[in-house]
Scaffold this motif. Structure first.
Motif, PDB file in Angstrom:
ATOM      1  N   GLY A  52       7.056  -7.854  19.430  1.00 53.21           N
ATOM      2  CA  GLY A  52       7.384  -7.546  18.045  1.00 53.21           C
ATOM      3  C   GLY A  52       6.842  -8.611  17.110  1.00 53.21           C
ATOM      4  O   GLY A  52       6.710  -9.770  17.468  1.00 53.21           O
ATOM      5  N   VAL A  53       6.521  -8.186  15.914  1.00 49.24           N
ATOM      6  CA  VAL A  53       5.990  -9.104  14.922  1.00 49.24           C
ATOM      7  C   VAL A  53       6.910  -9.082  13.706  1.00 49.24           C
ATOM      8  O   VAL A  53       6.988  -8.089  13.002  1.00 49.24           O
ATOM      9  CB  VAL A  53       4.548  -8.718  14.519  1.00 49.24           C
ATOM     10  CG1 VAL A  53       4.033  -9.633  13.427  1.00 49.24           C
ATOM     11  CG2 VAL A  53       3.634  -8.730  15.712  1.00 49.24           C
ATOM     12  N   ASP A  54       7.615 -10.168  13.501  1.00 51.30           N
ATOM     13  CA  ASP A  54       8.483 -10.323  12.336  1.00 51.30           C
ATOM     14  C   ASP A  54       8.119 -11.630  11.650  1.00 51.30           C
ATOM     15  O   ASP A  54       8.061 -12.677  12.280  1.00 51.30           O
ATOM     16  CB  ASP A  54       9.955 -10.377  12.747  1.00 51.30           C
ATOM     17  CG  ASP A  54      10.444  -9.063  13.326  1.00 51.30           C
ATOM     18  OD1 ASP A  54       9.996  -8.012  12.846  1.00 51.30           O
ATOM     19  OD2 ASP A  54      11.267  -9.099  14.252  1.00 51.30           O
ATOM     20  N   ILE A  55       7.886 -11.550  10.359  1.00 51.28           N
ATOM     21  CA  ILE A  55       7.599 -12.752   9.583  1.00 51.28           C
ATOM     22  C   ILE A  55       8.680 -12.898   8.521  1.00 51.28           C
ATOM     23  O   ILE A  55       8.958 -11.958   7.779  1.00 51.28           O
ATOM     24  CB  ILE A  55       6.215 -12.675   8.928  1.00 51.28           C
ATOM     25  CG1 ILE A  55       5.127 -12.565   9.995  1.00 51.28           C
ATOM     26  CG2 ILE A  55       5.976 -13.883   8.037  1.00 51.28           C
ATOM     27  CD1 ILE A  55       3.746 -12.346   9.456  1.00 51.28           C
ATOM     28  N   MET A  56       9.318 -14.076   8.511  1.00 50.05           N
ATOM     29  CA  MET A  56      10.356 -14.359   7.515  1.00 50.05           C
ATOM     30  C   MET A  56      10.005 -15.673   6.834  1.00 50.05           C
ATOM     31  O   MET A  56       9.548 -16.612   7.479  1.00 50.05           O
ATOM     32  CB  MET A  56      11.719 -14.501   8.181  1.00 50.05           C
ATOM     33  CG  MET A  56      12.249 -13.236   8.793  1.00 50.05           C
ATOM     34  SD  MET A  56      13.903 -13.478   9.449  1.00 50.05           S
ATOM     35  CE  MET A  56      13.589 -14.573  10.813  1.00 50.05           C
ATOM     36  N   CYS A  57      10.257 -15.731   5.544  1.00 52.94           N
ATOM     37  CA  CYS A  57      10.045 -16.964   4.786  1.00 52.94           C
ATOM     38  C   CYS A  57      11.282 -17.257   3.953  1.00 52.94           C
ATOM     39  O   CYS A  57      11.890 -16.349   3.394  1.00 52.94           O
ATOM     40  CB  CYS A  57       8.835 -16.838   3.872  1.00 52.94           C
ATOM     41  SG  CYS A  57       7.282 -16.744   4.751  1.00 52.94           S
ATOM     42  N   PHE A  58      11.639 -18.525   3.886  1.00 56.53           N
ATOM     43  CA  PHE A  58      12.752 -18.982   3.073  1.00 56.53           C
ATOM     44  C   PHE A  58      12.245 -20.102   2.183  1.00 56.53           C
ATOM     45  O   PHE A  58      11.420 -20.909   2.591  1.00 56.53           O
ATOM     46  CB  PHE A  58      13.898 -19.504   3.953  1.00 56.53           C
ATOM     47  CG  PHE A  58      14.456 -18.478   4.880  1.00 56.53           C
ATOM     48  CD1 PHE A  58      15.432 -17.595   4.450  1.00 56.53           C
ATOM     49  CD2 PHE A  58      14.001 -18.383   6.191  1.00 56.53           C
ATOM     50  CE1 PHE A  58      15.954 -16.636   5.308  1.00 56.53           C
ATOM     51  CE2 PHE A  58      14.512 -17.432   7.054  1.00 56.53           C
ATOM     52  CZ  PHE A  58      15.493 -16.553   6.609  1.00 56.53           C
ATOM     53  N   THR A  59      12.744 -20.137   0.965  1.00 54.21           N
ATOM     54  CA  THR A  59      12.327 -21.179   0.041  1.00 54.21           C
ATOM     55  C   THR A  59      13.532 -21.725  -0.710  1.00 54.21           C
ATOM     56  O   THR A  59      14.544 -21.038  -0.860  1.00 54.21           O
ATOM     57  CB  THR A  59      11.269 -20.647  -0.952  1.00 54.21           C
ATOM     58  OG1 THR A  59      10.835 -21.723  -1.774  1.00 54.21           O
ATOM     59  CG2 THR A  59      11.820 -19.539  -1.807  1.00 54.21           C
ATOM     60  N   ASP A  60      13.413 -22.955  -1.134  1.00 52.46           N
ATOM     61  CA  ASP A  60      14.465 -23.599  -1.914  1.00 52.46           C
ATOM     62  C   ASP A  60      13.785 -24.558  -2.887  1.00 52.46           C
ATOM     63  O   ASP A  60      12.751 -25.135  -2.575  1.00 52.46           O
ATOM     64  CB  ASP A  60      15.425 -24.358  -1.001  1.00 52.46           C
ATOM     65  CG  ASP A  60      16.640 -24.884  -1.748  1.00 52.46           C
ATOM     66  OD1 ASP A  60      16.954 -24.350  -2.832  1.00 52.46           O
ATOM     67  OD2 ASP A  60      17.276 -25.819  -1.253  1.00 52.46           O
TER      68      ASP A  60
END
Length: 161
Positions: free
Chosen positions: A127-135
């Motif tokens: 599976g290919v999941d891309i997650m990004c978080f920013t602060d």
């Protein structure tokens, strides 16, 4: 050639269900180099009430040694994103470090002593999941009122940057 175990001071352990990377030997060597191997371990890399500034102190510290400490810590962030903020904050004072800056860096070393075993785990799965978080903190720097921001990018639940 055999199984990859060390690469650029990064320890790699390949298992059936994933790969674990850390820099335990590098941390040990770094603590020895800066005479911190017998220091008391800490549970956090930086105290929440510490405000590092340029003003207020007269006592300076050897900037060459301070830069060496910061450089060693910056290399370590490849497998230890938990120290990234603390190290980058301390790196701002390389030109004219004061004793409070050195104490903050020594606390990071003491934190690393107690958490040498930590690293990054990359599990195997499909599976290919891309997650990004920013602060971001707009204008929060006490020194120059500049903004601070950060990004974490995950590919298949594995931290990549």
């Amino acid at each position: 050639m055999g199984e990859l175990k060390f690469f650029l001071r990064l320890q790699i352990k390949q298992l059936e269900d994933g790969t674990f990377t850390n820099q335990q030997k590098y941390i040990h060597d770094m603590l020895k180099k800066f005479v911190m191997e017998n220091s008391k371990p800490m549970f956090t890399p930086m105290a929440t009430n510490v405000k590092l500034t340029l003003e207020g102190e007269v006592d300076s510290f050897d900037s060459t040694k301070y830069r060496g400490m910061i450089g060693s810590l910056l290399y370590l962030t490849a497998s230890r994103p938990d120290i990234m903020y603390s190290v980058c904050l301390c790196a701002r004072f390389q030109e004219n470090p004061k004793m409070s800056h050195v104490e903050a860096v020594k606390r990071i070393f003491r934190y690393l002593k107690g958490t040498m075993h930590l690293g990054l785990w990359y599990p195997k799965f499909t599976g290919v999941d891309i997650m990004c978080f920013t602060d971001s903190d707009h204008g929060g720097s006490l020194i120059d009122q500049k903004s601070t921001s950060g990004v974490c990018a995950f590919f298949r639940l594995c931290l990549t940057s």
